[in-house]
Design a protein around this motif. Structure first.
Motif, PDB file in Angstrom:
ATOM      1  N   GLU A 282      47.232  88.351  15.539  1.00  0.00           N
ATOM      2  CA  GLU A 282      46.855  86.981  15.208  1.00  0.00           C
ATOM      3  C   GLU A 282      45.780  86.403  16.123  1.00  0.00           C
ATOM      4  O   GLU A 282      44.993  85.556  15.682  1.00  0.00           O
ATOM      5  CB  GLU A 282      48.098  86.083  15.244  1.00  0.00           C
ATOM      6  N   ASP A 283      45.747  86.853  17.374  1.00  0.00           N
ATOM      7  CA  ASP A 283      44.800  86.294  18.334  1.00  0.00           C
ATOM      8  C   ASP A 283      43.691  87.265  18.712  1.00  0.00           C
ATOM      9  O   ASP A 283      42.868  86.941  19.577  1.00  0.00           O
ATOM     10  CB  ASP A 283      45.548  85.837  19.592  1.00  0.00           C
ATOM     11  N   SER A 284      43.706  88.431  18.078  1.00  0.00           N
ATOM     12  CA  SER A 284      42.636  89.431  18.287  1.00  0.00           C
ATOM     13  C   SER A 284      42.474  89.828  19.749  1.00  0.00           C
ATOM     14  O   SER A 284      41.354  90.009  20.235  1.00  0.00           O
ATOM     15  CB  SER A 284      41.302  88.893  17.737  1.00  0.00           C
ATOM     16  N   VAL A 285      43.589  89.931  20.458  1.00  0.00           N
ATOM     17  CA  VAL A 285      43.546  90.404  21.841  1.00  0.00           C
ATOM     18  C   VAL A 285      43.209  91.897  21.826  1.00  0.00           C
ATOM     19  O   VAL A 285      43.915  92.700  21.209  1.00  0.00           O
ATOM     20  CB  VAL A 285      44.891  90.149  22.555  1.00  0.00           C
ATOM     21  N   GLY A 286      42.133  92.267  22.527  1.00  0.00           N
ATOM     22  CA  GLY A 286      41.662  93.647  22.473  1.00  0.00           C
ATOM     23  C   GLY A 286      41.998  94.471  23.688  1.00  0.00           C
ATOM     24  O   GLY A 286      41.403  95.537  23.900  1.00  0.00           O
ATOM     25  N   TRP A 287      42.927  93.994  24.502  1.00  0.00           N
ATOM     26  CA  TRP A 287      43.312  94.745  25.687  1.00  0.00           C
ATOM     27  C   TRP A 287      44.110  95.991  25.291  1.00  0.00           C
ATOM     28  O   TRP A 287      44.737  96.044  24.229  1.00  0.00           O
ATOM     29  CB  TRP A 287      44.126  93.871  26.626  1.00  0.00           C
ATOM     30  N   GLU A 288      44.118  96.969  26.169  1.00  0.00           N
ATOM     31  CA  GLU A 288      44.750  98.257  25.867  1.00  0.00           C
ATOM     32  C   GLU A 288      46.168  98.322  26.433  1.00  0.00           C
ATOM     33  O   GLU A 288      46.384  98.046  27.616  1.00  0.00           O
ATOM     34  CB  GLU A 288      43.903  99.392  26.451  1.00  0.00           C
ATOM     35  N   LEU A 289      47.106  98.683  25.582  1.00  0.00           N
ATOM     36  CA  LEU A 289      48.491  98.822  26.003  1.00  0.00           C
ATOM     37  C   LEU A 289      48.747 100.259  26.425  1.00  0.00           C
ATOM     38  O   LEU A 289      48.530 101.204  25.655  1.00  0.00           O
ATOM     39  CB  LEU A 289      49.440  98.429  24.865  1.00  0.00           C
ATOM     40  N   LYS A 290      49.215 100.443  27.665  1.00  0.00           N
ATOM     41  CA  LYS A 290      49.501 101.772  28.203  1.00  0.00           C
ATOM     42  C   LYS A 290      50.997 101.916  28.452  1.00  0.00           C
ATOM     43  O   LYS A 290      51.632 101.049  29.057  1.00  0.00           O
ATOM     44  CB  LYS A 290      48.758 101.984  29.527  1.00  0.00           C
ATOM     45  N   ASP A 291      51.570 103.021  27.985  1.00  0.00           N
ATOM     46  CA  ASP A 291      52.968 103.354  28.274  1.00  0.00           C
ATOM     47  C   ASP A 291      53.936 102.229  27.886  1.00  0.00           C
ATOM     48  O   ASP A 291      54.936 101.983  28.569  1.00  0.00           O
ATOM     49  CB  ASP A 291      53.144 103.686  29.762  1.00  0.00           C
ATOM     50  N   THR A 292      53.641 101.529  26.842  1.00  0.00           N
ATOM     51  CA  THR A 292      54.477 100.499  26.201  1.00  0.00           C
ATOM     52  C   THR A 292      54.700  99.239  27.029  1.00  0.00           C
ATOM     53  O   THR A 292      55.157  98.236  26.502  1.00  0.00           O
ATOM     54  CB  THR A 292      55.866 101.052  25.819  1.00  0.00           C
ATOM     55  N   ASP A 293      54.434  99.282  28.349  1.00  0.00           N
ATOM     56  CA  ASP A 293      54.742  98.094  29.143  1.00  0.00           C
ATOM     57  C   ASP A 293      53.641  97.693  30.127  1.00  0.00           C
ATOM     58  O   ASP A 293      53.812  96.757  30.911  1.00  0.00           O
ATOM     59  CB  ASP A 293      56.052  98.284  29.910  1.00  0.00           C
ATOM     60  N   ARG A 294      52.517  98.387  30.106  1.00  0.00           N
ATOM     61  CA  ARG A 294      51.408  98.051  30.997  1.00  0.00           C
ATOM     62  C   ARG A 294      50.143  97.811  30.174  1.00  0.00           C
ATOM     63  O   ARG A 294      49.790  98.626  29.323  1.00  0.00           O
ATOM     64  CB  ARG A 294      51.161  99.175  32.002  1.00  0.00           C
ATOM     65  N   VAL A 295      49.488  96.694  30.420  1.00  0.00           N
ATOM     66  CA  VAL A 295      48.304  96.324  29.653  1.00  0.00           C
ATOM     67  C   VAL A 295      47.080  96.411  30.548  1.00  0.00           C
ATOM     68  O   VAL A 295      47.045  95.815  31.635  1.00  0.00           O
ATOM     69  CB  VAL A 295      48.438  94.896  29.086  1.00  0.00           C
ATOM     70  N   ILE A 296      46.083  97.155  30.091  1.00  0.00           N
ATOM     71  CA  ILE A 296      44.807  97.261  30.805  1.00  0.00           C
ATOM     72  C   ILE A 296      43.900  96.139  30.296  1.00  0.00           C
ATOM     73  O   ILE A 296      43.478  96.129  29.141  1.00  0.00           O
ATOM     74  CB  ILE A 296      44.140  98.626  30.575  1.00  0.00           C
ATOM     75  N   ILE A 297      43.620  95.179  31.173  1.00  0.00           N
ATOM     76  CA  ILE A 297      42.812  94.019  30.785  1.00  0.00           C
ATOM     77  C   ILE A 297      41.330  94.313  30.989  1.00  0.00           C
ATOM     78  O   ILE A 297      40.494  94.044  30.123  1.00  0.00           O
ATOM     79  CB  ILE A 297      43.241  92.792  31.609  1.00  0.00           C
ATOM     80  N   ARG A 298      41.004  94.845  32.155  1.00  0.00           N
ATOM     81  CA  ARG A 298      39.610  95.222  32.453  1.00  0.00           C
ATOM     82  C   ARG A 298      39.598  96.563  33.170  1.00  0.00           C
ATOM     83  O   ARG A 298      40.527  96.878  33.918  1.00  0.00           O
ATOM     84  CB  ARG A 298      38.940  94.158  33.347  1.00  0.00           C
ATOM     85  N   LYS A 299      38.580  97.326  32.925  1.00  0.00           N
ATOM     86  CA  LYS A 299      38.418  98.599  33.629  1.00  0.00           C
ATOM     87  C   LYS A 299      37.360  98.459  34.717  1.00  0.00           C
ATOM     88  O   LYS A 299      36.394  97.711  34.536  1.00  0.00           O
ATOM     89  CB  LYS A 299      38.019  99.692  32.646  1.00  0.00           C
ATOM     90  N   PRO A 300      37.572  99.140  35.828  1.00  0.00           N
ATOM     91  CA  PRO A 300      36.568  99.038  36.907  1.00  0.00           C
ATOM     92  C   PRO A 300      35.205  99.475  36.427  1.00  0.00           C
ATOM     93  O   PRO A 300      35.071 100.409  35.629  1.00  0.00           O
ATOM     94  CB  PRO A 300      37.121  99.994  37.984  1.00  0.00           C
ATOM     95  N   LYS A 301      34.184  98.758  36.878  1.00  0.00           N
ATOM     96  CA  LYS A 301      32.825  99.122  36.502  1.00  0.00           C
ATOM     97  C   LYS A 301      32.444 100.430  37.186  1.00  0.00           C
ATOM     98  O   LYS A 301      32.656 100.604  38.392  1.00  0.00           O
ATOM     99  CB  LYS A 301      31.862  98.028  36.915  1.00  0.00           C
ATOM    100  N   SER A 302      31.888 101.309  36.416  1.00  0.00           N
ATOM    101  CA  SER A 302      31.483 102.600  36.985  1.00  0.00           C
ATOM    102  C   SER A 302      30.228 102.407  37.835  1.00  0.00           C
ATOM    103  O   SER A 302      29.327 101.650  37.471  1.00  0.00           O
ATOM    104  CB  SER A 302      31.203 103.607  35.871  1.00  0.00           C
ATOM    105  N   LYS A 303      30.169 103.087  38.954  1.00  0.00           N
ATOM    106  CA  LYS A 303      29.023 102.982  39.864  1.00  0.00           C
ATOM    107  C   LYS A 303      27.864 103.838  39.387  1.00  0.00           C
ATOM    108  O   LYS A 303      28.039 104.890  38.856  1.00  0.00           O
ATOM    109  CB  LYS A 303      29.446 103.385  41.282  1.00  0.00           C
TER     110      LYS A 303
END
Length: 303
Positions: A282-303
């Motif tokens: 409903e809110d189009s949240v595009g974060w990634e769900l890992k292992d059913t209970d951990r959500v990846i909000i942002r990934k570290p920027k690659s150097k």
């Protein structure tokens, strides 16, 4: 060659059709809008009879649902601020004006009930009625309209009840407190009119800790207090607060997005006051769900 009895047979069949009784009309649709010229509802006894029909239909509708959750879903499904207002409901279904069922389906009763309440409200206003009946009819109208989130019905009804009927037929102190509270919550949650809410509060000397906390939470974008108060207030107040919940939810999600790389799923659901599946759908949240209970909000920027 035609037999001599053929014309009589045709007349007999036609007569049989003419004797069929027409379908009985919906009793709530028996009158038009007073603003469109209807005058039959100007009679006080007719108003009271019509009100009893509305209440009876509403009680039948409530009894037709299996449980409280189903009833809440029925109210929630009627989004009168967009595409399901009574007027839009009828205009998008013109056949309903000509082919009314013998026993209207309870699932379709809410638009008819709201439309009937509008007719009654217009009739009471047209006849300048300010007695106990007018008071009770307006109170019923306000409660039903709030549950349906039909602000176009409950706002004029609230203002007329407080400003016109109450000076002539006083409400109890508890009732004044309740209906002023609904008005204040609408001003801040739906209209975003904090100045108007403050003026209303001063005018009626209104004091309520929970409503005051709602106001403060909206001013300070404090979603923790807002969700807490949403669970603490009564059902009518909660319904009005729903106008502001999407704004608070969006602000909370933005704060999470700026502050966290990852977070527990349960924490995100508490912050947003909504389940993960609904946030995605409903809110189009595009974060990634890992292992059913951990959500990846942002990934570290690659150097």
């Amino acid at each position: 060659m035609k037999g001599p009895d053929r014309p009589n047979n045709r007349r007999g069949a036609s007569g049989a059709w003419n004797r069929l009784k027409p379908l009985r009309d919906d009793s709530l649709e028996a009158y038009g809008l007073p603003s469109k010229g209807e005058t039959r509802l100007n009679d006080f006894n007719t108003q009271e009879t019509y009100y009893n029909r509305i209440v009876e239909r509403y009680m039948r509708f409530c009894a037709s649902t299996n449980n409280t959750s189903d009833l809440d879903a029925s109210f929630a499904s009627l989004s009168l601020s967009s595409t399901a207002s009574t007027k839009q409901f009828q205009s998008s279904n013109p056949e309903l004006n000509h082919q009314r069922p013998l026993n209207p389906s309870p699932s379709n009763d809410l638009p008819a009930i709201l439309n009937a309440l509008r007719k009654l409200r217009e009739a009471i206003t047209a006849t300048a009625r300010k007695d106990v009946f007018a008071q009770r009819a307006y109170i019923f109208n306000i409660r039903v309209a709030i549950l349906c989130k039909d602000w176009e019905s409950y706002i004029p009804a609230l203002l007329h009840l407080l400003n016109t009927i109450h000076p002539k037929t006083p409400l109890s102190a508890t009732e004044v407190h309740d209906y002023v509270g609904y008005l204040i919550l609408d001003q801040v949650c739906r209209q975003g009119d904090f100045g108007g809410a403050h003026e209303t509060r001063l005018r009626y000397r209104y004091k309520d800790r929970r409503v005051q906390l709602v106001l403060r939470a909206l001013v300070m974008d404090n979603w923790v207090v807002f969700w807490k108060m949403k669970r603490a207030v009564d059902g009518y107040q909660r319904r009005i607060m729903e106008y502001a919940e999407q704004r608070m939810r969006l602000h909370a999600l933005k704060c999470l997005g700026k502050s966290y790389m990852s977070a527990d799923r349960g924490y995100i659901e508490r912050v947003a006051d909504k389940g993960w599946a609904a946030l995605v759908e409903e809110d189009s949240v595009g974060w990634e769900l890992k292992d059913t209970d951990r959500v990846i909000i942002r990934k570290p920027k690659s150097k």
